[in-house]
Design a protein around this motif. Structure first.
Motif, short mmCIF file in Angstrom:
data_model
loop_
_atom_site.label_atom_id
_atom_site.label_comp_id
_atom_site.label_asym_id
_atom_site.label_seq_id
_atom_site.Cartn_x
_atom_site.Cartn_y
_atom_site.Cartn_z
N ALA A 63 1.13 -82.00 9.17
CA ALA A 63 0.06 -81.07 9.28
C ALA A 63 0.22 -80.45 10.71
CB ALA A 63 -1.30 -81.58 9.05
N ILE A 64 0.37 -81.18 11.70
CA ILE A 64 0.51 -80.52 13.16
C ILE A 64 1.96 -79.95 13.03
CG2 ILE A 64 0.99 -81.17 15.38
CD1 ILE A 64 -0.94 -83.60 15.23
N GLY A 65 2.99 -80.40 12.40
CA GLY A 65 4.22 -79.66 12.47
C GLY A 65 4.46 -78.33 11.63
N THR A 66 3.53 -78.30 10.44
CA THR A 66 3.57 -77.05 9.99
C THR A 66 3.03 -75.82 10.43
OG1 THR A 66 1.82 -77.73 8.42
CG2 THR A 66 4.01 -78.33 7.63
N MET A 67 1.86 -76.14 11.07
CA MET A 67 1.15 -75.22 11.92
C MET A 67 1.98 -74.60 13.20
SD MET A 67 -1.54 -74.88 10.14
CE MET A 67 -2.68 -73.91 11.45
N THR A 68 2.64 -75.73 13.96
CA THR A 68 3.35 -75.31 14.94
C THR A 68 4.67 -74.75 14.52
OG1 THR A 68 2.52 -77.43 16.14
CG2 THR A 68 4.45 -76.33 17.18
N GLY A 69 5.19 -75.28 13.59
CA GLY A 69 6.22 -74.61 12.98
C GLY A 69 5.86 -73.14 12.58
N GLY A 70 5.07 -72.78 11.79
CA GLY A 70 4.48 -71.54 11.80
C GLY A 70 4.35 -70.50 12.74
N VAL A 71 3.71 -71.05 13.73
CA VAL A 71 3.54 -70.15 14.79
C VAL A 71 4.96 -69.84 15.45
CG1 VAL A 71 2.50 -69.86 17.15
CG2 VAL A 71 1.30 -70.85 15.04
N LEU A 72 5.65 -70.94 15.60
CA LEU A 72 6.98 -70.62 16.36
C LEU A 72 7.82 -69.74 15.53
CD1 LEU A 72 7.59 -74.39 17.71
CD2 LEU A 72 6.83 -72.43 19.06
N ALA A 73 7.72 -69.94 14.23
CA ALA A 73 8.85 -69.01 13.39
C ALA A 73 8.34 -67.59 13.71
CB ALA A 73 8.55 -69.44 11.84
N ASP A 74 7.27 -67.35 14.00
CA ASP A 74 6.80 -65.88 13.94
C ASP A 74 7.22 -65.46 15.56
OD1 ASP A 74 6.15 -65.19 11.61
OD2 ASP A 74 4.01 -65.83 11.78
N ARG A 75 6.90 -66.50 16.68
CA ARG A 75 7.00 -66.02 18.05
C ARG A 75 8.43 -66.17 18.66
NH1 ARG A 75 1.51 -68.24 21.23
NH2 ARG A 75 -0.05 -66.75 20.04
N TRP A 76 9.00 -67.34 18.06
CA TRP A 76 10.21 -67.98 18.77
C TRP A 76 11.26 -67.37 17.80
CZ3 TRP A 76 11.73 -73.72 19.32
CH2 TRP A 76 12.92 -73.89 20.07
N GLY A 77 11.17 -67.62 16.56
CA GLY A 77 12.35 -67.10 15.41
C GLY A 77 12.34 -67.91 14.55
N ARG A 78 12.83 -67.74 13.39
CA ARG A 78 13.26 -68.73 12.41
C ARG A 78 14.27 -69.73 12.65
NH1 ARG A 78 8.98 -65.37 11.15
NH2 ARG A 78 9.40 -63.84 9.12
N ARG A 79 15.22 -69.28 13.14
CA ARG A 79 16.39 -70.06 13.39
C ARG A 79 16.35 -71.19 14.65
NH1 ARG A 79 21.09 -69.81 16.63
NH2 ARG A 79 23.24 -70.57 15.49
N PRO A 80 15.65 -70.75 15.60
CA PRO A 80 15.47 -71.85 16.76
C PRO A 80 14.49 -72.75 16.47
CG PRO A 80 14.54 -69.59 17.71
CD PRO A 80 15.59 -69.24 16.48
#
Length: 411
Positions: A63-80
């Motif tokens: 649950a923590i990972g998906t929320m963090t991953g979703g924000v990072l995918a938009d801010r940091w990028g999908r690939r990294p």
């Protein structure tokens, strides 16, 4: 046959096929979560409740990972985001194989959930980025097909490997995750939509608050969670029920492999079957069939009867899965795809956390009949909810298509 193959798989972008290949390789080694409850109760001699708590911790970490991953995918990028999650998951998978104490296993499982599930929003957002709207149901069916081809082979192989040495499950799972990370590093390009400018100012992309205030989307996630809580019993209480009936871990592996085999044989026909049909009705029908399949586990006591229940709920899953993925994509604003996919993955993570705990508790206190009949009832309620909320989703999806077209023109 060649015409059917072109219709099923032709014309999709090159980057989609790299995503598809990574999915297949990763799923070929997806041993650990599937057999974790058996490993904890059989090899480590923990109680059913203790095993349920460990599986629940995996879901909590997810649950923590998906929320963090979703924000990072938009801010940091999908690939990294994908690379960080994949390399971290591979390392933690091996660490879990060496862990022995209960709390050591619990802590590593929690961290593994964070990294293993953290990749999902970025992966899903990248697939939405590269596949046009009219091809998404087809693309999701192909990806789902790859998931289950790997799952079918992994279930049989894991059942046999568990009879030799459980550590093989952790080592192979880590290896396939590492290979998937290498594919991401070499072959996948970043796809995050660029900010466009109008009248000299950046178009606001919104944030997680925008997604959390989207009532139509949240209602859909709640309905999906009901189905998730039932489907995930296949990896927690179903093996325990089969063991209580005197069946072995290897038999469970063969029975659950029916799920993957059936999907591999039939999933590519599903897009044509549901093309042009109302998605709410497809989702409702799929959920009801899932409920019937799990409900019949209450009367199963032999391997072939358990296999029959798997056949039934798999048919519902085959209808529901591509429609679910396409619905989430249709409801997601272009610049918030990572966050929306993160919330969708969160519903699975919550289900992963709650399903084994609730299922194990009900199984231990109420027995088989209460658990499996309750699964049918929950799916029936969710099916009614899908029908009632469908029109609002259809209107919102039409609005999102208009926004996506406008963004493409401005870009």
């Amino acid at each position: 046959m060649s015409g059917w193959l072109r219709e099923a798989a032709g014309g999709l972008p090159r980057q989609f096929w790299f995503l598809w290949t990574g999915t297949l390789i990763n799923r070929l080694g997806s041993f650990v979560v599937l057999f974790l409850s058996i490993y904890l109760t059989g090899d480590r001699h923990f109680t059913q409740t203790q095993a349920g708590i460990v599986l629940g911790l995996y879901g909590a970490g997810g649950a923590i990972g998906t929320m963090t991953g979703g924000v990072l995918a938009d801010r940091w990028g999908r690939r990294p985001t994908m690379l960080t999650a994949q390399f971290g998951a591979a390392a933690l998978m091996l660490t879990l194989g060496f862990a022995h104490g209960y709390w050591q296993i619990a802590a590593v499982t929690f961290l593994l959930g964070m990294f293993a599930e953290g990749v999902r929003p970025a992966f899903s957002a990248m697939m939405v980025d590269v596949v046009p709207d009219h091809d998404r149901v087809r693309a999701y069916s192909l990806n789902y097909w790859a998931i289950n081809l790997g799952f079918a082979l992994a279930a049989v192989a894991a059942g046999l490997a568990s009879q030799v040495d459980y550590f093989l499950l952790f080592a192979v799972d880590a290896g396939t995750t590492l290979i998937t990370a290498i594919i991401t590093a070499i072959f996948l390009a970043e796809t995050r939509p660029a900010r466009v400018r109008t009248t000299g100012a950046a178009v606001p992309a919104g944030g997680m608050g925008t997604a959390l205030r989207d009532r139509i989307f949240l209602i859909y996630l709640l309905l999906n969670l009901a189905s998730v809580l039932v489907i995930l019993q296949h990896a927690s209480t179903l093996p325990l029920t089969m063991l209580d009936d005197g069946l072995s871990a290897a038999t469970y592996g063969l029975v659950i492999a029916v799920n993957g085999v059936l999907i591999v044989l039939g999933q590519l026909f599903v897009p044509k079957l549901i093309a042009g049909r109302d998605s709410a009705r497809v989702l409702a029908l799929g959920g009801l069939i899932i409920g019937i399949g799990f409900g019949l586990v209450a009367v199963a006591d032999t391997a072939w009867m358990f296999a029959l229940t798997v056949v039934i709920w798999t048919l519902g899953e085959m209808l529901q899965s591509p429609s679910n993925a396409a619905t989430v994509a249709a409801l997601s604003p272009p610049h918030l795809r990572g966050r929306y996919q993160g919330l969708n993955s969160l519903s699975w993570s919550i289900g992963t956390a709650l399903a084994p705990i609730l299922g194990g508790l009900i199984l231990q206190t109420g027995g088989d009949a209460v658990l499996w009949v309750g699964c049918f009832g929950l799916c029936a309620i969710a099916a009614v909810g899908q029908l009632l909320s469908g029109p609002a989703r259809a209107r919102r999806a039409a609005l999102r298509r208009t926004e996506e077209l406008a963004l493409a023109v401005r870009s």
